[in-house]
Design a protein around this motif. Structure first.
Motif, PDB file in Angstrom:
ATOM      1  N   LYS A 509       0.864  -1.186   0.000  1.00 27.61           N
ATOM      2  CA  LYS A 509       0.000   0.000   0.000  1.00 27.61           C
ATOM      3  C   LYS A 509       0.897   1.231   0.000  1.00 27.61           C
ATOM      4  N   PRO A 510       0.774   2.124  -0.982  1.00 29.11           N
ATOM      5  CA  PRO A 510       1.651   3.298  -1.030  1.00 29.11           C
ATOM      6  C   PRO A 510       1.629   4.079   0.274  1.00 29.11           C
ATOM      7  N   ASP A 511       2.820   4.498   0.706  1.00 30.26           N
ATOM      8  CA  ASP A 511       2.944   5.247   1.953  1.00 30.26           C
ATOM      9  C   ASP A 511       3.977   6.352   1.749  1.00 30.26           C
ATOM     10  N   GLU A 516       6.122   1.819   0.984  1.00 33.34           N
ATOM     11  CA  GLU A 516       5.023   0.858   0.931  1.00 33.34           C
ATOM     12  C   GLU A 516       4.807   0.250   2.308  1.00 33.34           C
ATOM     13  N   LEU A 517       3.557  -0.032   2.621  1.00 33.93           N
ATOM     14  CA  LEU A 517       3.203  -0.801   3.808  1.00 33.93           C
ATOM     15  C   LEU A 517       2.496  -2.074   3.353  1.00 33.93           C
ATOM     16  N   PRO A 518       2.724  -3.185   4.042  1.00 39.05           N
ATOM     17  CA  PRO A 518       2.064  -4.421   3.614  1.00 39.05           C
ATOM     18  C   PRO A 518       0.555  -4.371   3.832  1.00 39.05           C
ATOM     19  N   ALA A 519      -0.178  -4.835   2.851  1.00 40.96           N
ATOM     20  CA  ALA A 519      -1.630  -4.966   2.934  1.00 40.96           C
ATOM     21  C   ALA A 519      -1.995  -6.272   2.249  1.00 40.96           C
ATOM     22  N   ALA A 520      -3.191  -6.752   2.513  1.00 37.42           N
ATOM     23  CA  ALA A 520      -3.585  -8.031   1.919  1.00 37.42           C
ATOM     24  C   ALA A 520      -5.043  -7.995   1.488  1.00 37.42           C
ATOM     25  N   TYR A 521      -5.287  -8.564   0.322  1.00 34.39           N
ATOM     26  CA  TYR A 521      -6.646  -8.794  -0.159  1.00 34.39           C
ATOM     27  C   TYR A 521      -7.027 -10.227   0.189  1.00 34.39           C
ATOM     28  N   LEU A 572      -4.745  -5.424  -8.264  1.00 32.58           N
ATOM     29  CA  LEU A 572      -4.863  -5.162  -6.828  1.00 32.58           C
ATOM     30  C   LEU A 572      -4.027  -3.952  -6.424  1.00 32.58           C
ATOM     31  N   ARG A 573      -2.838  -3.827  -7.021  1.00 33.95           N
ATOM     32  CA  ARG A 573      -2.006  -2.654  -6.714  1.00 33.95           C
ATOM     33  C   ARG A 573      -2.696  -1.371  -7.174  1.00 33.95           C
ATOM     34  N   ASN A 574      -3.305  -1.438  -8.353  1.00 35.33           N
ATOM     35  CA  ASN A 574      -4.030  -0.262  -8.838  1.00 35.33           C
ATOM     36  C   ASN A 574      -5.186   0.086  -7.902  1.00 35.33           C
ATOM     37  N   HIS A 575      -5.876  -0.942  -7.427  1.00 35.97           N
ATOM     38  CA  HIS A 575      -7.028  -0.705  -6.554  1.00 35.97           C
ATOM     39  C   HIS A 575      -6.609  -0.074  -5.233  1.00 35.97           C
ATOM     40  N   ILE A 576      -5.540  -0.604  -4.624  1.00 31.29           N
ATOM     41  CA  ILE A 576      -5.135  -0.059  -3.327  1.00 31.29           C
ATOM     42  C   ILE A 576      -4.510   1.325  -3.488  1.00 31.29           C
ATOM     43  N   THR A 577      -3.897   1.572  -4.644  1.00 33.91           N
ATOM     44  CA  THR A 577      -3.393   2.923  -4.912  1.00 33.91           C
ATOM     45  C   THR A 577      -4.557   3.890  -5.080  1.00 33.91           C
ATOM     46  N   GLU A 578      -5.608   3.434  -5.745  1.00 34.51           N
ATOM     47  CA  GLU A 578      -6.807   4.264  -5.907  1.00 34.51           C
ATOM     48  C   GLU A 578      -7.413   4.601  -4.546  1.00 34.51           C
ATOM     49  N   ARG A 598      -3.262   3.395 -13.245  1.00 34.35           N
ATOM     50  CA  ARG A 598      -2.930   2.424 -14.284  1.00 34.35           C
ATOM     51  C   ARG A 598      -1.458   2.033 -14.192  1.00 34.35           C
ATOM     52  N   ILE A 599      -1.095   1.005 -14.922  1.00 33.53           N
ATOM     53  CA  ILE A 599       0.308   0.625 -15.078  1.00 33.53           C
ATOM     54  C   ILE A 599       0.782   1.187 -16.407  1.00 33.53           C
ATOM     55  N   ASP A 600       1.744   2.108 -16.335  1.00 32.47           N
ATOM     56  CA  ASP A 600       2.278   2.760 -17.522  1.00 32.47           C
ATOM     57  C   ASP A 600       3.560   2.043 -17.950  1.00 32.47           C
ATOM     58  N   LYS A 601       3.709   1.786 -19.238  1.00 35.13           N
ATOM     59  CA  LYS A 601       4.862   1.024 -19.723  1.00 35.13           C
ATOM     60  C   LYS A 601       6.184   1.719 -19.433  1.00 35.13           C
ATOM     61  N   GLN A 602       6.183   3.046 -19.460  1.00 33.91           N
ATOM     62  CA  GLN A 602       7.431   3.773 -19.253  1.00 33.91           C
ATOM     63  C   GLN A 602       7.679   4.111 -17.793  1.00 33.91           C
ATOM     64  N   HIS A 603       6.619   4.354 -17.025  1.00 39.32           N
ATOM     65  CA  HIS A 603       6.800   4.873 -15.671  1.00 39.32           C
ATOM     66  C   HIS A 603       6.338   3.924 -14.576  1.00 39.32           C
ATOM     67  N   GLY A 604       5.817   2.758 -14.928  1.00 39.08           N
ATOM     68  CA  GLY A 604       5.276   1.883 -13.903  1.00 39.08           C
ATOM     69  C   GLY A 604       3.905   2.374 -13.485  1.00 39.08           C
ATOM     70  N   GLN A 605       3.624   2.345 -12.190  1.00 37.51           N
ATOM     71  CA  GLN A 605       2.303   2.782 -11.735  1.00 37.51           C
ATOM     72  C   GLN A 605       2.166   4.298 -11.879  1.00 37.51           C
ATOM     73  N   ALA A 606       1.055   4.715 -12.456  1.00 38.41           N
ATOM     74  CA  ALA A 606       0.830   6.136 -12.713  1.00 38.41           C
ATOM     75  C   ALA A 606      -0.584   6.510 -12.285  1.00 38.41           C
ATOM     76  N   VAL A 607      -0.718   7.734 -11.792  1.00 42.39           N
ATOM     77  CA  VAL A 607      -1.996   8.234 -11.292  1.00 42.39           C
ATOM     78  C   VAL A 607      -2.288   9.577 -11.948  1.00 42.39           C
TER      79      VAL A 607
END
Length: 634
Positions: A509-511, A516-521, A572-578, A598-607
């Motif tokens: 979970k982004p912090d 990051e902090l651990p989270a679980a679905y 799941l990463r996109n969801h928890i980032t959202e 989303r996951i961006d090809k050049q930058h990884g996770q992007a918001v």
């Protein structure tokens, strides 16, 4: 000028690499072993201060100093003491210590006698025992009973869980305290020596400090160390480094950073981690000084509070840190302190948020050099140049003699399919003299090598037109909390033990503070009923690594799956980032917005956040800039 670092080399970026690499590393005159390096340094620098230790981390305390000659003598005595305990070239010495001078003696003396195995003192006993049993460890060097520490108790438990362990050598931090405090601690803890338990200082003082009693002729291909790495399974992987790996790494760091004689490097990261171990060695290779700032390093409130005064007093030239430390240092103003000695700072081990980098450089006036590496590459693979173009968001260019390829591999076998184009994201593969030859257990090497000599890091990235590396993700799924790698499978396996859990997937979970902090679905079994609080308590009981206990449990009706039935964690990463971004916006009072994660090809996770009220844009940009993901506010 150092006898090892090229005198005429100035790191200005990828274009400067051919100049240094035109001479093969084999012709650079590196010694056959780390032990021989210390012998050579002692002869060259003699009474120059090599190691300075602060027990309390205050500017007014008197440090404990060791010259290059004394450092080599203590290393030699340690090696000889271990030899007389029966430690041979293929035997392992477990090192379970905080940052103390004796930790350095144990590390390098241990490599002269056998193979060192530095271990994270914060790991639970079961985890440590698994590592020690994996190497059939005969000797453990750890802390004596000392107020506020648990290592002695852990050592007693380990003695019952590790059959090969016959000797425990204890380091007593009380030796660095005033006499009155030492006496009080001695009375409190009583007798603990005897029955296979020795005192480090007393024990090594009995032995020769002028050469190895074993007569061992160490070669560059001899194994020097086992560093444990989390990998993608719950069982620790042991990464063997030979002496050439370590010497090459120190050469690469000192050369890429353009270190010079007399540089003072403050070590605050723990000495079980490759970063602290080999940045220190690189400073010594250049005739520099290592300032060891308390046993706890950056975890000490005194070190953080007194950081800038310590820089001023000891004329610190550089330090290495992780993003959480940089963030913490921003709480302590630099005004009023003479920081002219400080040339630059190195940051790595976890993604660096763009806004944090900008704030740190602006507030301190420092050059911040971001890098990238892994235990399998001994320590470092890339660094931004001190004297060339540095791009915030890029982890820089390869260090000398290290090669990088961006490739596409077969997901099932790990076999190479093709090399990626410029700016095309793919798997990062590395090859060079610092890259290890494979994990200790052969079965753990399956799918890890795209070609002979080319290691699949499991990380995702792209190389731009000039040869700078940009990270875009991690295929290993590791959760990186403040530079500490957390294995998601450890969390998932614990949750699977609960009767109500049908499926579990751990993500970061982004912090803004620790990355990051651990989270679980969690997907529950039909008809099952359990609360988040109950599952969190269950995790605390069943996860051996405290840092890995999740901070959030999120329930999901059905896991997102790939075509072959694997849980698709990017969703799941996109969801928890959202969720995280939504929480940030709510705290700022932003009520009307559009959000795209989303996951961006050049930058990884992007918001991307689209605001209805543009007057809130500055506050939103500043808040999201504290996170490692790429953010855009429109």
């Amino acid at each position: 000028m150092s006898q090892y670092r090229p005198a005429d080399y100035r790191n200005t970026g990828p274009e400067s690499l051919p100049a240094v690499e035109s001479i093969p590393l084999s012709e650079r005159g590196l010694p056959p072993s780390t032990y021989q390096l210390f012998c050579d340094l002692a002869e060259r620098y003699e009474d120059r201060v090599a190691l300075r230790f602060l027990m309390q981390g205050t500017p007014d305390e008197t440090p404990t100093d060791y010259s290059y000659r004394e450092l080599c003598q203590r290393i030699t005595q340690t090696a000889n003491a271990l030899h007389h305990l029966g430690v041979g070239a293929t035997d392992t010495i477990g090192i379970l210590l905080p940052n103390l001078p004796q930790t350095e003696f144990a590390l390098w003396g241990g490599e002269a006698a056998g193979i060192i195995n530095p271990i994270n003192p914060l790991l639970e006993v079961e985890h440590i025992a698994a590592i020690l049993n994996d190497t059939a460890c005969p000797v453990l060097i750890t802390l004596a009973p000392f107020p506020g520490t648990e290592l002695w108790q852990k050592a007693l438990e380990l003695k019952t869980q590790v059959p090969s362990l016959h000797t425990i050598i204890t380091v007593d931090p009380a030796a660095f305290l005033p006499a009155g405090m030492r006496d009080a601690i001695d009375q409190q803890r009583g007798s603990y020596l005897g029955d296979g338990v020795l005192d480090f200082d007393t024990f090594i003082s009995q032995y020769n400090d002028a050469g190895l009693d074993s007569g061992r002729q160490i070669t560059q291909t001899d194994i020097a160390s086992y560093f444990h790495t989390g990998g993608t399974t719950g069982t620790p992987k042991l990464a063997p480094h030979n002496h050439l790996n370590e010497l090459a790494c120190a050469f690469q760091i000192s050369t890429a950073c353009n270190m010079e004689e007399g540089y003072v490097i403050l070590i605050g990261l723990p000495l079980f981690h490759v970063n602290a171990v080999f940045t220190g060695l690189s400073a010594w290779m250049c005739g520099g000084e290592v300032l060891l700032a308390t046993p706890q390093g950056y975890r000490s409130p005194e070190v953080m509070k007194n950081f800038w005064p310590l820089v001023e007093k000891y004329q610190v030239t550089l330090f290495s840190a992780v993003p959480t430390i940089l963030s913490g240092l921003l709480n302590f103003p630099t005004a009023g302190f003479d920081l002219s000695s400080l040339k630059f700072a190195v940051c790595g081990a976890a993604p660096l948020a763009t806004e944090l980098a900008r704030q740190f450089e602006k507030q301190t006036g420092l050059v911040l050099v971001e890098g990238y590496g892994q235990t399998e590459g001994t320590c470092v693979s890339t660094l931004n140049p001190r004297f060339g173009d540095r791009f915030i968001g890029s982890v820089g260019a390869p260090v000398p003699y290290l090669k990088i390829r961006i490739v596409e591999v077969d997901e099932k076998t790990g076999a190479l399919l093709r090399d990626c184009d410029t700016n095309e994201a793919g798997i990062i593969a590395i090859s060079g003299p610092n890259v290890f030859n494979g994990y200790k257990h052969p079965e753990q090497n399956e799918g890890q090598w795209i070609e002979p000599g080319w290691f699949n890091t499991g990380d995702l990235g792209r190389l731009d037109e000039r040869g700078y590396l940009w990270l875009t993700g991690r295929s290993k799924d590791l959760i990186i909390r403040g530079g500490h790698n957390i294995d998601p499978q450890m969390i998932e396996e614990a949750l699977f033990q609960h009767d109500a859990v049908a499926a579990a997937a751990a993500v970061g979970k982004p912090d803004p503070r620790v990355g990051e902090l651990p989270a679980a679905y969690v997907q529950l079994k039909p008809g099952a009923d359990v609360s988040e609080t109950e599952l969190l308590a269950f995790c605390e009981e069943h996860i051996p690594e405290r840092a890995a206990v999740p901070k959030r449990i999120l329930f999901i009706d059905a896991m997102p799956l790939t075509a072959v039935g694997k849980i698709f964690k990017p969703d799941l990463r996109n969801h928890i980032t959202e969720l995280t971004v939504s929480e940030v916006l709510a705290e700022l009072g932003v009520k009307s917005y559009g959000l795209n994660v989303r996951i961006d090809k050049q930058h990884g996770q992007a918001v991307t956040v689209t605001l209805t009220d543009s007057s809130q844009a500055h506050a939103v940009k500043e808040a999201l800039g504290q996170y490692a993901f790429k953010s855009e506010v429109a």
